[in-house]
Motif scaffolding. Sequence first.
Motif, short mmCIF file in Angstrom:
data_model
loop_
_atom_site.label_atom_id
_atom_site.label_comp_id
_atom_site.label_asym_id
_atom_site.label_seq_id
_atom_site.Cartn_x
_atom_site.Cartn_y
_atom_site.Cartn_z
N VAL A 106 0.84 -1.21 0.00
CA VAL A 106 0.00 0.00 0.00
C VAL A 106 0.87 1.25 0.00
CG1 VAL A 106 -1.58 1.37 1.41
CG2 VAL A 106 -2.05 -1.05 1.00
N ARG B 30 2.18 1.66 -3.34
CA ARG B 30 1.07 2.04 -4.22
C ARG B 30 0.76 3.53 -4.10
NH1 ARG B 30 -4.51 -1.56 -4.39
NH2 ARG B 30 -5.48 -0.58 -6.23
N GLN B 31 1.04 4.09 -2.92
CA GLN B 31 0.81 5.52 -2.69
C GLN B 31 1.94 6.39 -3.23
OE1 GLN B 31 0.23 5.67 1.54
NE2 GLN B 31 -1.92 5.07 1.44
N ALA C 108 -3.72 -6.24 -0.86
CA ALA C 108 -3.30 -4.89 -1.25
C ALA C 108 -3.27 -4.72 -2.77
CB ALA C 108 -1.92 -4.57 -0.67
N GLU D 20 -8.73 -0.37 -4.73
CA GLU D 20 -8.59 0.42 -3.51
C GLU D 20 -9.87 0.44 -2.68
OE1 GLU D 20 -7.77 5.07 -2.28
OE2 GLU D 20 -7.12 4.35 -4.24
N ASN D 21 -11.04 0.37 -3.32
CA ASN D 21 -12.30 0.44 -2.59
C ASN D 21 -12.75 -0.91 -2.03
OD1 ASN D 21 -12.96 -0.79 -4.97
ND2 ASN D 21 -14.60 0.62 -5.54
N CYS E 192 -8.81 -4.49 1.25
CA CYS E 192 -7.70 -3.63 0.85
C CYS E 192 -7.72 -2.31 1.63
CB CYS E 192 -7.75 -3.37 -0.65
SG CYS E 192 -6.40 -2.33 -1.28
N ARG E 193 -8.93 -1.76 1.83
CA ARG E 193 -9.06 -0.47 2.51
C ARG E 193 -8.49 -0.53 3.93
NH1 ARG E 193 -8.67 3.96 0.67
NH2 ARG E 193 -9.49 4.75 2.64
N TRP F 114 -4.97 0.48 3.76
CA TRP F 114 -4.82 1.91 3.50
C TRP F 114 -4.99 2.69 4.80
CZ3 TRP F 114 -4.12 4.82 -1.15
CH2 TRP F 114 -3.89 4.03 -2.29
N ALA G 262 -1.87 2.22 6.82
CA ALA G 262 -0.77 3.06 6.31
C ALA G 262 -0.90 4.48 6.82
CB ALA G 262 -0.76 3.03 4.78
N ASP G 263 -2.13 5.00 6.86
CA ASP G 263 -2.34 6.35 7.39
C ASP G 263 -1.97 6.42 8.87
OD1 ASP G 263 -3.24 7.16 4.92
OD2 ASP G 263 -5.37 6.89 5.40
#
Length: 445
Positions: free
Chosen positions: A36, A39-40, A233, A237-238, A242-243, A246, A249-250
């Motif tokens: 992820v 991916r970002q 991952a 993304e939705n 997988c979310r 994300w 990661a935040d």
Amino acid sequence: MAGDSDGTTRSPRILAVTGGKGGVGKTSVALNLALVLARQGHRVLLLDGDTDLANVTIMLGQYPGRTLEHVFGGECSLGEAIFEAPFGLHILPGASGVERCIGIAPSDRLSLFRGLAAFEKRYDYILIDTAAGLQANVMHMIASASLACVVVTPDPTSLTDAFSLLKVLKRRGYKRTPSVLVNMARGASQAQSIFQRFYAACQRHLEIRPHYLGGIWRDEALRRAIASQRPVALLPENDPACRQFWALADMVKVRFDQVAPRRAGFAAYWNRLAERRQPVSGASPAAPAPRPEMSPARQVDARWRDWTRELESLLDAPEATPLQRYEALTSCFALFGRTMDEDSIEIIQTGLASMAWERLPPEQRNQLAAHLRHLAEQVEAPSSDVPPGQPPAPDRALDAAGGPRYDEGRFGSQDGLVQALREQPDHLSLDAWLESIARDRNGFS
């Protein structure tokens, strides 16, 4: 090159993903989080630090032939050992081999670590998937990172082993605040409840206040992803599975903003460790030179390190015979067992947990497990209703044939039981009738 807006390079953010035991999903967490972040748009290096197994790449359905150990052996360059995953994620298998190069010549070691240090500055993030357990190698992998993510599950043994991990880290001088991720939870409520219980135990017994990094819910997509060797991952993304990564990661980015960065990276840490372990010039390993400039406490600490190095050297010596190992180690256990206290128990538990039981053939593992169960019966304390220091009452003891005697404490005198048996109601089974007598004698309705 990863750098600031003015073009100057900076050290990468280093995260160690670890756990007190295997089976908690730390490799899946490390791989999906790394994918992820890549991916970002971040430059990410994932170090597979598990011993002997390239678990990360296996989860991608790949089996690379080169690892970090091949680099240290001069068989390939760092770039040639890199495995490139989707989204430009770089994976370096065999990071556990970094410990084995500590004993090489200082000039060769320094060259290798300088190359690794320059290489790691290409990345924004370095994630380390550590081995499971409490081995020294795992402790150093965690210590080399700016942030540790301890993965736990709702399984009570996972929480117990994670607690032991933090306890050992603290005893070894680890000062940073660890983060905890609850994996395989049924939802947010269960994840938070598990963390709160773990937090309370750490705060009360270790004076550690771990940080909550979030939870990963048990998901059918995750199970299918592992079986198909296609991490979640890689899904859109939705996708709910997988979310979750994300969101993780935040949380990791926020957490890194809260902690002070390490002044030195992964390679620099291991190089310093190698320098500390380097024998004193001119000193014999068996009889190290005196260190009068040290305080008594530091001299004792240095003697322990020297003894540990010498013992490791003797055990690895090809000339060492099984009888020599037997005599030396049984003597160590006998000396160690002179004083048994809480620290001794922890040392025994940690030592047993760090052994590579999986390398034994199944027959030997079963034989050893049977012996440990027999030993546990000898270690187990007497029943709580027997005063400390006194042997069990005769009616609780085993007879000469090894079978249990009649439990008078539970059912009363044998004569009384025989009389009650004659008056037993016809509608009750014998099991139910005996249970009712036991309840009555213990004050239950």
